[in-house]
Motif scaffolding. Sequence first.
Motif, PDB file in Angstrom:
ATOM      1  N   TRP A   1       0.832  -1.199   0.000  1.00 31.10           N
ATOM      2  CA  TRP A   1       0.000   0.000   0.000  1.00 31.10           C
ATOM      3  C   TRP A   1       0.872   1.257   0.000  1.00 31.10           C
ATOM      4  O   TRP A   1       1.665   1.474   0.917  1.00 31.10           O
ATOM      5  CB  TRP A   1      -0.911   0.031   1.224  1.00 31.10           C
ATOM      6  CG  TRP A   1      -1.986  -1.018   1.215  1.00 31.10           C
ATOM      7  CD1 TRP A   1      -3.035  -1.122   0.353  1.00 31.10           C
ATOM      8  CD2 TRP A   1      -2.111  -2.113   2.134  1.00 31.10           C
ATOM      9  NE1 TRP A   1      -3.822  -2.209   0.675  1.00 31.10           N
ATOM     10  CE2 TRP A   1      -3.288  -2.839   1.765  1.00 31.10           C
ATOM     11  CE3 TRP A   1      -1.376  -2.547   3.237  1.00 31.10           C
ATOM     12  CZ2 TRP A   1      -3.709  -3.967   2.457  1.00 31.10           C
ATOM     13  CZ3 TRP A   1      -1.791  -3.669   3.918  1.00 31.10           C
ATOM     14  CH2 TRP A   1      -2.946  -4.375   3.534  1.00 31.10           C
TER      15      TRP A   1
ATOM     16  N   SER B   1       1.021   5.155   2.946  1.00 35.63           N
ATOM     17  CA  SER B   1       0.650   4.770   4.304  1.00 35.63           C
ATOM     18  C   SER B   1       1.394   5.678   5.282  1.00 35.63           C
ATOM     19  O   SER B   1       2.432   6.256   4.955  1.00 35.63           O
ATOM     20  CB  SER B   1       1.008   3.307   4.559  1.00 35.63           C
ATOM     21  OG  SER B   1       0.310   2.459   3.676  1.00 35.63           O
TER      22      SER B   1
ATOM     23  N   ALA C   1      -5.653   3.913   2.256  1.00 36.08           N
ATOM     24  CA  ALA C   1      -6.220   3.236   1.092  1.00 36.08           C
ATOM     25  C   ALA C   1      -7.311   2.248   1.468  1.00 36.08           C
ATOM     26  O   ALA C   1      -8.209   1.964   0.662  1.00 36.08           O
ATOM     27  CB  ALA C   1      -5.116   2.523   0.311  1.00 36.08           C
ATOM     28  N   ILE C   2      -7.248   1.719   2.714  1.00 38.78           N
ATOM     29  CA  ILE C   2      -8.280   0.789   3.179  1.00 38.78           C
ATOM     30  C   ILE C   2      -8.895   1.257   4.500  1.00 38.78           C
ATOM     31  O   ILE C   2      -9.695   0.541   5.098  1.00 38.78           O
ATOM     32  CB  ILE C   2      -7.730  -0.650   3.313  1.00 38.78           C
ATOM     33  CG1 ILE C   2      -6.477  -0.677   4.200  1.00 38.78           C
ATOM     34  CG2 ILE C   2      -7.437  -1.233   1.937  1.00 38.78           C
ATOM     35  CD1 ILE C   2      -5.961  -2.079   4.496  1.00 38.78           C
TER      36      ILE C   2
ATOM     37  N   LYS D   1      -3.894  -5.030  -1.534  1.00 35.20           N
ATOM     38  CA  LYS D   1      -5.116  -4.897  -2.319  1.00 35.20           C
ATOM     39  C   LYS D   1      -6.019  -3.828  -1.714  1.00 35.20           C
ATOM     40  O   LYS D   1      -5.813  -3.378  -0.591  1.00 35.20           O
ATOM     41  CB  LYS D   1      -5.847  -6.239  -2.394  1.00 35.20           C
ATOM     42  CG  LYS D   1      -5.058  -7.336  -3.091  1.00 35.20           C
ATOM     43  CD  LYS D   1      -5.850  -8.642  -3.142  1.00 35.20           C
ATOM     44  CE  LYS D   1      -5.061  -9.739  -3.831  1.00 35.20           C
ATOM     45  NZ  LYS D   1      -5.811 -11.025  -3.873  1.00 35.20           N
ATOM     46  N   THR D   2      -7.049  -3.443  -2.455  1.00 30.62           N
ATOM     47  CA  THR D   2      -8.014  -2.454  -1.987  1.00 30.62           C
ATOM     48  C   THR D   2      -9.422  -2.959  -2.256  1.00 30.62           C
ATOM     49  O   THR D   2      -9.616  -4.052  -2.822  1.00 30.62           O
ATOM     50  CB  THR D   2      -7.818  -1.103  -2.689  1.00 30.62           C
ATOM     51  OG1 THR D   2      -8.140  -1.242  -4.087  1.00 30.62           O
ATOM     52  CG2 THR D   2      -6.387  -0.602  -2.551  1.00 30.62           C
ATOM     53  N   ARG D   3     -10.392  -2.155  -1.875  1.00 27.34           N
ATOM     54  CA  ARG D   3     -11.792  -2.501  -2.116  1.00 27.34           C
ATOM     55  C   ARG D   3     -12.062  -2.730  -3.601  1.00 27.34           C
ATOM     56  O   ARG D   3     -12.907  -3.551  -3.970  1.00 27.34           O
ATOM     57  CB  ARG D   3     -12.674  -1.359  -1.578  1.00 27.34           C
ATOM     58  CG  ARG D   3     -14.154  -1.513  -1.836  1.00 27.34           C
ATOM     59  CD  ARG D   3     -14.771  -2.646  -1.070  1.00 27.34           C
ATOM     60  NE  ARG D   3     -15.803  -3.292  -1.863  1.00 27.34           N
ATOM     61  CZ  ARG D   3     -16.261  -4.502  -1.642  1.00 27.34           C
ATOM     62  NH1 ARG D   3     -15.767  -5.230  -0.660  1.00 27.34           N
ATOM     63  NH2 ARG D   3     -17.192  -5.015  -2.400  1.00 27.34           N
TER      64      ARG D   3
ATOM     65  N   GLY E   1     -13.356  -0.398   4.013  1.00 24.10           N
ATOM     66  CA  GLY E   1     -12.727  -0.768   2.759  1.00 24.10           C
ATOM     67  C   GLY E   1     -12.513   0.340   1.758  1.00 24.10           C
ATOM     68  O   GLY E   1     -11.531   0.327   1.017  1.00 24.10           O
TER      69      GLY E   1
ATOM     70  N   PRO F   1     -11.407   3.951   0.226  1.00 27.58           N
ATOM     71  CA  PRO F   1     -10.288   4.822   0.600  1.00 27.58           C
ATOM     72  C   PRO F   1     -10.730   5.966   1.502  1.00 27.58           C
ATOM     73  O   PRO F   1     -11.807   6.538   1.331  1.00 27.58           O
ATOM     74  CB  PRO F   1      -9.793   5.345  -0.753  1.00 27.58           C
ATOM     75  CG  PRO F   1     -10.270   4.355  -1.758  1.00 27.58           C
ATOM     76  CD  PRO F   1     -11.571   3.832  -1.235  1.00 27.58           C
TER      77      PRO F   1
END
Length: 295
Positions: free
Chosen positions: A36, A39, A54-55, A79-81, A121, A123
């Motif tokens: 990510w 952060s 991001a999450i 990963k992200t949503r 989830g 951003p």
Amino acid sequence: MTIVMNFSTVILLLGLILASTTAADVQVATIHYQGWDDSYYLTNGTVEVVIVPAIGRVMRYAFVGGESPLWENQEWLGKTRADAKPNEWANFGGDKNWPAPQSEWPKYLERSWPPDFAFDGLPHTAEVLPGNALKLISPVSETYGLRASRIFTLAEQGTSLRIQQIFEKVQGEPCTVSIWSITQVGEADALYMPLNDQEEYIPLSKSLDPDHWQVEDGWLRVRRHAKTAAKAGATSNAGWLAWVKGDLLFRIESHFQQEASFFNDTATTEIYTSPDPLRYSELEVLSPLMTYQTG
């Protein structure tokens, strides 16, 4: 327009049993963490915290270079949503909050699961505040009309991470909700939840193996069952939950409001344990219920 807000504060504490720590000033930096970008890394020289906008959650809280009690789902690292299917729960791990009670989600979401993605989830935006605190802001929920903010303040000395949680009513019809703070933790020797004077707990699932859920001296001692999901709550006004592994102690504290109204007058704290292959548990704290009206 007047915005109605509800406040909930939790404090994360980390300790080495029978050990002392030293500290320096709090420093904040942006880093690349587990895939990510952008952060945020906070440290006072004793502990370190990683927050991932991001999450929208905390993903690491530990002594510098040490083991973090927070669970990270290896399948969702980086990963992200956007990588999830339309109604798939992206179970990243870490620490976040949801609106409660869950039993009323269908009223707002037209589904009982997964949770509202605005809280879980999607951003978030981040802002560094004076004193090197960090504010994380969710998008506005299209269903609840709420926006969630969390202000993270790491103490200059010691291990205390203070999290002030705010729900703001921005739009839509009135809603009555609680701020539900959920911290996913990894494998432990035991989890602890204080009980009320009658030393009772509230079963929130059908199967609570007595070998894994044991009452001891005013608290509930919990061990994760490898084959069965389980959950229980308590009405204790002590306002803490704990995770213990070896000589490492992780503790969540919250201020209990004695005269406040809670959902069904039941649990103010909860513990959930997940079966294999997802080897995690959840330490959960609920704020009082509040009715929000825009304007």
